[in-house]
Design an enzyme around this catalytic site. Structure first.
Site, PDB file in Angstrom:
ATOM      1  NE  ARG A  80      21.531  58.793   8.122  1.00 21.64           N
ATOM      2  CZ  ARG A  80      21.880  59.440   8.435  1.00 21.64           C
ATOM      3  NH1 ARG A  80      21.753  60.977   8.320  1.00 21.64           N
ATOM      4  NH2 ARG A  80      23.173  59.722   9.231  1.00 21.64           N
ATOM      5  CE1 TYR A 219      21.589  54.605   1.619  1.00 21.85           C
ATOM      6  CE2 TYR A 219      20.623  56.237   3.280  1.00 21.85           C
ATOM      7  CZ  TYR A 219      21.928  55.288   2.979  1.00 21.85           C
ATOM      8  OH  TYR A 219      22.796  54.740   3.834  1.00 21.85           O
ATOM      9  N   GLY A 220      18.240  53.378   1.318  1.00 22.39           N
ATOM     10  CA  GLY A 220      17.939  53.441   2.953  1.00 22.39           C
ATOM     11  C   GLY A 220      17.590  54.384   4.222  1.00 22.39           C
ATOM     12  N   GLY A 221      18.077  54.873   4.507  1.00 19.98           N
ATOM     13  CA  GLY A 221      17.280  55.565   5.260  1.00 19.98           C
ATOM     14  C   GLY A 221      16.946  56.418   5.297  1.00 19.98           C
ATOM     15  CE  LYS A 228      20.420  54.302  11.720  1.00 22.10           C
ATOM     16  NZ  LYS A 228      21.426  54.975  11.233  1.00 22.10           N
ATOM     17  CG  HIS A 248      22.674  55.993  15.299  1.00 21.55           C
ATOM     18  ND1 HIS A 248      23.609  57.302  15.314  1.00 21.55           N
ATOM     19  CD2 HIS A 248      23.034  55.330  14.897  1.00 21.55           C
ATOM     20  CE1 HIS A 248      24.048  56.871  14.026  1.00 21.55           C
ATOM     21  NE2 HIS A 248      23.522  55.235  13.803  1.00 21.55           N
ATOM     22  CB  SER A 270      26.397  57.659   9.872  1.00 22.09           C
ATOM     23  OG  SER A 270      24.824  58.427  10.863  1.00 22.09           O
ATOM     24  CB  CYS A 272      32.039  57.362  13.980  1.00 17.73           C
ATOM     25  SG  CYS A 272      32.091  58.044  12.349  1.00 17.73           S
ATOM     26  N   GLY A 273      32.085  53.406  12.451  1.00 20.58           N
ATOM     27  CA  GLY A 273      32.334  51.597  13.818  1.00 20.58           C
ATOM     28  C   GLY A 273      31.340  51.100  14.478  1.00 20.58           C
ATOM     29  CE  LYS A 274      25.694  53.422  14.740  1.00 20.73           C
ATOM     30  NZ  LYS A 274      26.614  54.619  14.174  1.00 20.73           N
ATOM     31  CG  ASN A 276      33.572  47.252  10.673  1.00 20.42           C
ATOM     32  OD1 ASN A 276      34.432  47.211  10.648  1.00 20.42           O
ATOM     33  ND2 ASN A 276      33.305  48.797  10.782  1.00 20.42           N
ATOM     34  CG  ASP A 295      22.122  51.619  12.688  1.00 22.64           C
ATOM     35  OD1 ASP A 295      23.443  52.549  12.714  1.00 22.64           O
ATOM     36  OD2 ASP A 295      21.598  52.317  12.034  1.00 22.64           O
ATOM     37  CB  SER A 387      28.832  51.162  -1.640  1.00 23.15           C
ATOM     38  OG  SER A 387      29.749  51.006  -1.127  1.00 23.15           O
ATOM     39  NE  ARG A 388      25.155  52.654   4.940  1.00 25.71           N
ATOM     40  CZ  ARG A 388      25.580  52.689   5.956  1.00 25.71           C
ATOM     41  NH1 ARG A 388      25.209  52.263   6.870  1.00 25.71           N
ATOM     42  NH2 ARG A 388      25.525  54.087   6.681  1.00 25.71           N
ATOM     43  CG  PHE A 513      39.189  47.527  12.546  1.00 23.54           C
ATOM     44  CD1 PHE A 513      37.868  47.482  11.584  1.00 23.54           C
ATOM     45  CD2 PHE A 513      39.748  48.535  11.260  1.00 23.54           C
ATOM     46  CE1 PHE A 513      38.111  48.343  10.740  1.00 23.54           C
ATOM     47  CE2 PHE A 513      40.065  48.728  10.792  1.00 23.54           C
ATOM     48  CZ  PHE A 513      38.686  49.059  10.722  1.00 23.54           C
ATOM     49  N   GLY A 514      39.980  44.617  15.068  1.00 22.67           N
ATOM     50  CA  GLY A 514      39.556  43.813  16.782  1.00 22.67           C
ATOM     51  C   GLY A 514      40.154  44.324  18.081  1.00 22.67           C
TER      52      GLY A 514
END
Ligand code: GTP
Ligand code: SPV
Ligand code: MN
Length: 608
Positions: A80, A219-221, A228, A248, A270, A272-274, A276, A295, A387-388, A513-514
């Protein structure tokens, strides 16, 4: 079916919606595409467009995964572009201090010249889509015009689109106009490049007329305008006007071993772990986690006064690096099922993809995200850090059956988190709604590769929404605070988390993570007051024994104690930086309640 004559070609439009037909004709006249295609969202269309992309050299088909493709972007078009993102409200003051603003008339004038002839030599695709379930009470439709096949196939994954939406978009139905061009017209006979784009980029939003104009990026965003641009920036304005919130946030369903189910939402900036957390495999036995969204969440009051969350999207556009069988097995299983697009990852020589963190050791040889041969000795990342993977939510093994429920899911707790090496503890429960909104309003995080610019710099990112707000941040805070004034409101509890605190050796203090389920478990137990907590100046924290650390060894438990500590000096420094942040918002728009919250925090810190 209507025969719609226009300046470019005669096309069969799948709609009689005059507003759409006249807008398409107007854009075609301006941008001069060779042909116009109305997307039907079918499988045949996906096959046709992906074949076009393979022909152009944009896509490389993967042989290791069904119907999946690898591609690399222009190296300057990987994220972005916040400095090229504009909120063009009628009044400059309404965009607020966190957004770039240009007068809407000036922006339209400048961008119109960029759009003039911009689609020459290309096909203009018209994509009808719906953000959120199609049978919602008040469905939010968009129509995206784009000259990019990559965008068209990605929108098919990320949104509900095609024939099912054309059917519903009857004459007079409201929709958000989303105009996109990569800004790379082709002269007659000129060969295309694999990733067309322009060095000049504009991602512009017109909040009053609910329009989006995007130019120059693929690019995506910047280019998948439902995400977004619509579901956050324009939707935040809709939410302000209609009494709801566009956030978000991930949405997660958690069920305890006793069979108690709660839905939670969590906002992290962005990368930062959503995603996951939305797909976590709980490290505690007997717990089940199911994914509703990863997201974006739209939060509306239900008849019972609770906030109900809907995921407006239909796919994941997830950060690839760091995603592996150990950290996020559900994401891996989702992409294994195929029908996915990988952008700026590396590619193996036997038709598969790879990125840092997918496996412990990289393959001996790869094609990196520049399209160059790569070996572990190359000394550069094989995959771009942003990369996505783009993949359908329905393929996710952990997807909750209610992910597509138009009623949404009732939220019991909201978590705000960022990426902070210091200061912010693993978890803290806020005292009440106003304190929770205050805590979210001063959320901060180290910048990541998801946006162009410096990485690792701490900035304030209120509610993880600073790049995605369609209006003044002070008004947005007031809107959040006003939720508590709604009659009969039964609001979720608000928590602050930080998975990214580090020790003196630079290592993460928390396994993440878990294992994050341990933190969520404590938070859910706090909802009915069952878990132990101590009161600190910043909120309630778990006592050393209140977190379920079953299975963690003594060394890990030691680090957890550090992760939970509240360092008063660090927090006093933090409040000084919050003073600067609040000063930048300006006294006329910052709600007094938040200033009082800051004063109260300073007082509590001074008294400790
Ligand atoms: P956007 O799609 O950009 O909005 O990002 P996101 O918030 O969904 O972030 P995502 O879950 O994709 O995570 C981004 C990066 O953080 C990845 O490299 C993850 O491996 C890493 N990450 C996620 N959760 C954790 C965690 O609990 N601990 C640690 N140390 N890293 C994590
Ligand atoms: C983010 O940057 O927060 C993303 C990726 O989720 S993008 O859709 O490109 O904005
Ligand atoms: Mn995001």
């Amino acid at each position: 079916m209507t025969d719609h004559p226009d300046a470019v070609a005669t096309v069969q439009a799948p709609t009689e919606h005059d507003g759409i037909l006249s807008w398409v004709a107007e854009v075609a006249e301006l941008t001069a595409p060779d042909r116009i295609v109305f997307c039907d969202g079918s499988r045949a269309e996906w096959d046709r467009l992906s074949a076009v992309l393979v022909d152009k050299g944009t896509f490389v088909p993967l042989t290791a995964k069904p119907d999946s493709f690898w591609c690399v972007s222009d190296p300057e078009d990987v994220a972005r572009v916040e400095d090229r993102t504009f909120i063009c409200s009628e009044n400059r003051a309404d965009a607020g201090p966190t957004n770039n603003w240009v007068d809407p008339l000036d922006m339209r004038t400048v961008m119109t010249e960029h759009y003039r002839g911009a689609m020459a030599g290309r096909t203009m695709y018209v994509i009808a889509f719906c953000m959120g379930p199609l049978d919602a009470e008040d469905p939010k439709y968009g129509v995206q015009i784009t000259d990019s096949e990559y965008v068209a196939v990605s929108m098919r994954i990320m949104t509900r689109s095609g024939a099912q939406v054309w059917e519903k978009l009857t004459a007079g139905t409201d929709f958000v106009k989303c105009l996109h061009s990569v800004g790379a017209p082709l002269g007659s006979g000129q060969a295309d490049v694999p990733w067309p784009c322009d060095t000049t980029k504009y991602i512009s939003h017109f909040p009053e007329s609910r329009e989006i104009w995007s130019y120059g990026s693929g690019y995506g965003g910047n280019a998948l305008l439902g995400k977004k641009c619509f579901a956050l920036r324009i939707a935040s304005v809709l939410g302000r006007d209609e009494g709801w919130l566009a956030e978000h946030m991930l949405i997660l369903k958690l069920t305890s071993p006793q069979g108690n189910t709660h839905y939670i939402a969590a906002a992290f900036p962005s990368s930062c772990g959503k995603t996951n957390l939305a797909m976590l495999e709980p490290a505690l036995e007997g717990w089940t986690a199911e994914t509703v969204g990863d997201d974006i969440a739209w939060l509306r009051f239900g008849p019972d006064g609770r906030l109900y969350a809907v995921n407006p999207e239909a796919g994941f556009f997830g950060v690839a690096p760091g995603t592996g069988a150990k950290t996020n097995p559900n994401a891996i299983a989702t992409i294994e099922a195929g029908n996915s697009i990988f952008t700026n990852t590396a590619r193996t020589l036997d038709g598969d993809i790879w990125w840092e963190g997918l496996t412990d050791t990289p393959p001996a040889r790869l094609v990196d995200w520049h399209g160059q041969e790569w070996t572990p000795k190359s000394g550069t990342p094989a995959a771009h850090p942003n990369s996505r993977y783009c993949t359908p939510i329905e393929q996710c093994p952990s997807v909750a059956p209610e992910w597509d429920d138009p009623a949404g899911v009732p939220i019991s707790a909201i978590f705000f988190g960022g990426r902070r090496k210091t200061t912010i503890p693993l978890i803290a429960e806020t005292f009440d709604w106003a304190h929770g909104v205050f805590t979210a309003s001063v959320l901060s995080s180290e910048t990541t590769a998801a946006a162009a610019g410096q990485v690792g710099v701490v900035r304030r990112d209120p509610m993880a929404m600073v790049p995605f707000l369609g209006y003044h941040v002070g008004d947005y805070f007031a809107h959040w605070l006003s939720m508590a004034e709604r009659e009969g409101a039964r609001l979720p509890k608000i928590f602050q988390v930080n998975w990214f605190r580090r020790g003196a050796d630079g290592q993460f203090l928390w396994p993440g993570f878990g294992d994050n389920v341990r933190v969520l478990k404590w938070a859910l137990e706090r909802l009915d007051g069952a878990a132990e907590a101590i009161e600190t100046p910043i909120g309630y924290l778990p006592t050393a024994d209140a977190l379920d650390l079953t299975g963690l060894d003594a060394a890990a438990r030691d680090l957890v104690r550090h992760a939970l500590s509240v360092d008063i000096d660090e927090w006093i420094a933090e409040t000084a930086s919050i003073d600067d942040w609040y000063a930048s918002i300006g006294g006329d728009r910052l709600p007094g309640t938040l200033r009082e919250q800051l004063t109260a925090l300073k007082l509590r810190l001074a008294q400790t």
